[in-house]
Design an enzyme around this catalytic site. Structure first.
Site, short mmCIF file in Angstrom:
data_model
loop_
_atom_site.label_atom_id
_atom_site.label_comp_id
_atom_site.label_asym_id
_atom_site.label_seq_id
_atom_site.Cartn_x
_atom_site.Cartn_y
_atom_site.Cartn_z
N LYS A 144 42.01 156.29 -85.50
CA LYS A 144 41.37 157.00 -84.57
C LYS A 144 41.83 158.46 -84.42
O LYS A 144 40.72 159.36 -84.13
CB LYS A 144 41.28 156.30 -83.04
CG LYS A 144 40.40 155.05 -83.11
CD LYS A 144 38.90 155.40 -83.01
CE LYS A 144 38.06 154.43 -82.52
NZ LYS A 144 36.86 154.63 -82.35
N SER A 397 42.97 148.33 -89.43
CA SER A 397 42.72 149.59 -88.55
C SER A 397 43.52 149.84 -87.44
O SER A 397 43.41 151.08 -87.04
CB SER A 397 41.15 149.33 -87.97
OG SER A 397 41.02 148.32 -87.04
#
Length: 596
Positions: A144, A397
Site C-alpha cells: 500500500k 500482498s
C-alpha cells in the site's frame, strides 16, 4: 434463477445491461518518447474458462448505485473456476501514459523491489513453477505504501504543507503515514472505532495523527471527506485515483523484470487499485500473460460489478480477509478492470487459511488473511484446470496479521487444504456403539472428537475431525460408516459448523417456536450487550455462542423463541439494528447438530 457462463462466448461484457464508459485521466503523451520493451512476449494463448454455473444473487439494479445483499458464500461457484471477463482494451493513448508514469514513479524513495520467490513445496504439489511476489516484505508489510507515496509525491508543496487526510482501517493508513513522514507533511488518519489496537498503534508509530470516528469504514471515510473540505486537507483515497493505481502498477514492472513467460499473475482484489495498476502495465508489455483477480466469496464486489456492467455496492461484506473486504470498488479501478483483466476467481475462507499455512510451510512467514487471497486463488485455479509446467505468480500482498485471528486460521486451514475433514456421524445410543464407531474409523487419524449424551435424541451424534491423506480413503470410510447404519455427513466446508456448532453438540432441545440467527456485530466493547437488549425480554433468548476472531466484526449465533405470528415484528426489529444477519433454521448442518 441460475445462469450458465460458457467461456469464451459468455462473459462479464456480454451482459444485458450496457457497459458504461467512465471518462478518466484522458491526458495523452505529446510523442512516443521511447521505444520500450522490444522483447514483448507472452505465453501461448490458451482456452479460457470451462463452463461455469453461478447462482444469481443480486436484485435487478436501477440507474442509481445499486446496493445488494450478498450471502456469506456463493455455493454455485467452485473455488478455482475462472469467471471470464472479455476486456475491451481501453484507450491506447491513456494506457501508454499510464505505462510511462508507472515507469517514472518515485516509489523507491520508500519501497523496495520486493523479491519474487519460487515456492518449492507448492510448485512440487501443483506441478507448476509457483512464484510468490513478496510485497509483505515492504517496510509497512504491504504494497500500500506504493500508491500512497506516488500520489502524495505528485502534490505541489503548498498542498503538502496544508496536510493530507485519509480513511483506512489498516495497510493504506500505514502507507500514508510513512509517505507523510518522508515528505515532511502532516497526515490525519481517520480509522473506525472498531479498528484493532495493534493497527492504531502501528500508524501512530509512523507519525500519523489517528482519529477514531464511526463504527464502519464508510462512516470513517465520510468524516475524512468532510474534514478534507472544511480544513483544506488533500484526501488520499485507498485505491480510486490514477496516481494510486500507477504507484501500485510498479509491482507489475518488477514481476516482468524478474520473470519471463508467465502464464498468469493472480492479484488480490479489494477496491481494485493493485490489479488495475498491474494490468495497466502487463497488458502493454506482455499482453498474453493472464491477469486474474481473486476475491473472497463473501466480498465479491468486483466480480458482481463486472457481471452487472456497473458498480455494485454490497450491503454485507465478510471481513475475514479484512484488507480486501470492500463493499464498493472505485470508478477508476472498475473501468480499468473492464478494459484489461482476464477474469476473476472466488475463494472460501478455508482456502485462504490453507494458503496462509502454505506460505508458513514454505519459509515460516505468516501472511495476513488478505495477503494470502491471491495465493489461494492461484492454487485453486491450477488444481481446477490441471495446469502443469507453467510459470504462475501470486502476489503476497501483506503480513499485518492480527495475532488473535490465528486460531481461526488454524481451525480452517486443514479443511481448506482438504488434509482434514469435519464429519458428523449418528449412531444408536447404547453401550458399545462408540467403540464400534472407533473401530470403523480406525483407518483414519482422528484429530478431534466432540460428543455429549442427549436424552431427547433417539440416536447419538459424534462430531469429529480426521486427517486425510487421499480423498478416496475418506470416501471409503464414509461409505463403510453408512453401510453400518451410522449415517455420516461431511461438513468440511460448512463454516457454521466449524465456527459455532461443534461447540454446541449435545445442546439440542425441544423448544417451541425456536429460531436461530447469525449476526455480524462490530468488535467493540458493549456491542453484544446492546444487541441482546434489543430483543430481550421481548423474545426469550435460548442460545448464544460468540468468540472474538480478531476481525473488525464478530459473528454471534443466537437462538430466540418467536411465535410465527410475531415473525414480521422480529424481522423488523432485527433489520432496524443495522447489523447483517442470516436465519439458520434452513441450514442442514444446524438442523442436524442443534435442532431437535
Amino acid at each position: 434463477m441460475e445462469f450458465l457462463c460458457l467461456a469464451p462466448t459468455h462473459s462479464f461484457s456480454i451482459n444485458p445491461k450496457s457497459t458504461k464508459n467512465i471518462s478518466i485521466d484522458r491526458t495523452s503523451t505529446t510523442g512516443r518518447i521511447m521505444k520500450m520493451y522490444q522483447n514483448m512476449r507472452g505465453s501461448t494463448i490458451r482456452p479460457s474458462a470451462l463452463p461455469l454455473k453461478m447462482k444469481r444473487l443480486i436484485s435487478p439494479s436501477d440507474s442509481s448505485a445499486p446496493v445488494v445483499s450478498v450471502p456469506a458464500n456463493l455455493p454455485k461457484v467452485t473455488p478455482g473456476e475462472l469467471i471470464v471477463n472479455n476486456p475491451t482494451g481501453g484507450d491506447k493513448d491513456e494506457l501508454f501514459q499510464y505505462l510511462v508514469d508507472i515507469l517514472a514513479s518515485p516509489v523507491y524513495d520508500v519501497a523496495i523491489e520486493s523479491p519474487l520467490e519460487l515456492a518449492t513445496k507448492l510448485s512440487a504439489r501443483l506441478g507448476v513453477n509457483f512464484y510468490l511476489k513478496r510485497e509483505d516484505k515492504q517496510l509497512v508489510l504491504s504494497f500500500k505504501l506504493r500508491g500512497a507515496y506516488n500520489m502524495m509525491s505528485s502534490l505541489p508543496r503548498e498542498e503538502l504543507d496544508k496536510g493530507v487526510i485519509t480513511a483506512s482501517a489498516g495497510n493504506h493508513a500505514q502507507g500514508v503515514a510513512l509517505a507523510a513522514e518522508r515528505l515532511k507533511c502532516y497526515a490525519k488518519i481517520v480509522m473506525p472505532t472498531t479498528t484493532p489496537q495493534i493497527k492504531v498503534d502501528a500508524v501512530r508509530a509512523l507519525g500519523g495523527d489517528v482519529q477514531l470516528e464511526g463504527q464502519t469504514f464508510d462512516e470513517a471515510q465520510e468524516f475524512a471527506l468532510k474534514e478534507s473540505q472544511e480544513k483544506g486537507y488533500t484526501f488520499i483515497p485507498a485505491y480510486d485515483a490514477p496516481e494510486i493505481i500507477k504507484g501500485q502498477g510498479t509491482v507489475g514492472t518488477e514481476i516482468n523484470r524478474q520473470l519471463k513467460d508467465i502464464y498468469a499473475v493472480f492479484v488480490p482484489v479489494g477496491g481494485g487499485g493493485l490489479i488495475s495498476g498491474v494490468a495497466s502495465y502487463f497488458k502493454q508489455v506482455a499482453p498474453n500473460t493472464k491477469i486474474i483477480g481473486v476475491e473472497p466469496t463473501g466480498a465479491a464486489s468486483m466480480t458482481l460489478s463486472l457481471y452487472e456492467g456497473e458498480i455494485i455496492k454490497l450491503e454485507n461484506v465478510d471481513t475475514f480477509a479484512d484488507g480486501v473486504a470492500v463493499a464498493q470498488v472505485g470508478e477508476y479501478t472498475f473501468a480499468k478492470c473492464q478494459e484489461l483483466i482476464d477474469g476473476m476467481v472466488l475463494v472460501r475462507n478455508d482456502g485462504i487459511s490453507a494458503a496462509v499455512k502454505d506460505v508458513y510451510d514454505e519459509g515460516r512467514n505468516i501472511l495476513e488473511t488478505s495477503g494470502a487471497v491471491a495465493i489461494a486463488g492461484a492454487t485453486a485455479y491450477c488444481e481446477y484446470y490441471n495446469i502443469k509446467n507453467e510459470n504462475i505468480v501470486a502476489i503476497a500482498s501483506g503480513a499485518n496479521m492480527d495475532f488473535s485471528k490465528l486460531h481461526k486460521v488454524t481451525e480452517l486451514a486443514g479443511l481448506g487444504a482438504e488434509t482434514e475433514a469435519l464429519l458428523a456421524t449418528f449412531m444408536i445410543e447404547q453401550p458399545g456403539s462408540f467403540k464400534t464407531f472407533a473401530q470403523l474409523v480406525a483407518s483414519m487419524n482422528i484429530t478431534e472428537v466432540t460428543y455429549r449424551f442427549t436424552s431427547e435424541r433417539k440416536q447419538a451424534l459424534v462430531l469429529y475431525r480426521v486427517d486425510v491423506d487421499e480423498k478416496s480413503d475418506l470416501e471409503e470410510m464414509i461409505k463403510k460408516l453408512n453401510s453400518s447404519n451410522m449415517n455420516t455427513f461431511n461438513f468440511s466446508h460448512n463454516e457454521l459448523v466449524s465456527e459455532h456448532l461443534k461447540h454446541l453438540i449435545g445442546g439440542s432441545a425441544s423448544i417451541s417456536d425456536e429460531i436461530f440467527g447469525e449476526f455480524t456485530l462490530p468488535e467493540k466493547a458493549g456491542t453484544l450487550s446492546t444487541f441482546l437488549e434489543a430483543f430481550s425480554p421481548r423474545w426469550n433468548i435460548t442460545l448464544c455462542r460468540y468468540r472474538d476472531q480478531g476481525d473488525i466484526n464478530g459473528n454471534v449465533l443466537v437462538g430466540f423463541q418467536v411465535p410465527q405470528s410475531e415473525m414480521d415484528e422480529f424481522k423488523s426489529q432485527a433489520d432496524g439494528l443495522g447489523y447483517p444477519y442470516e436465519l439458520d433454521n434452513f441450514n442442514e448442518a444446524f438442523n442436524i447438530v442443534v435442532a431437535e
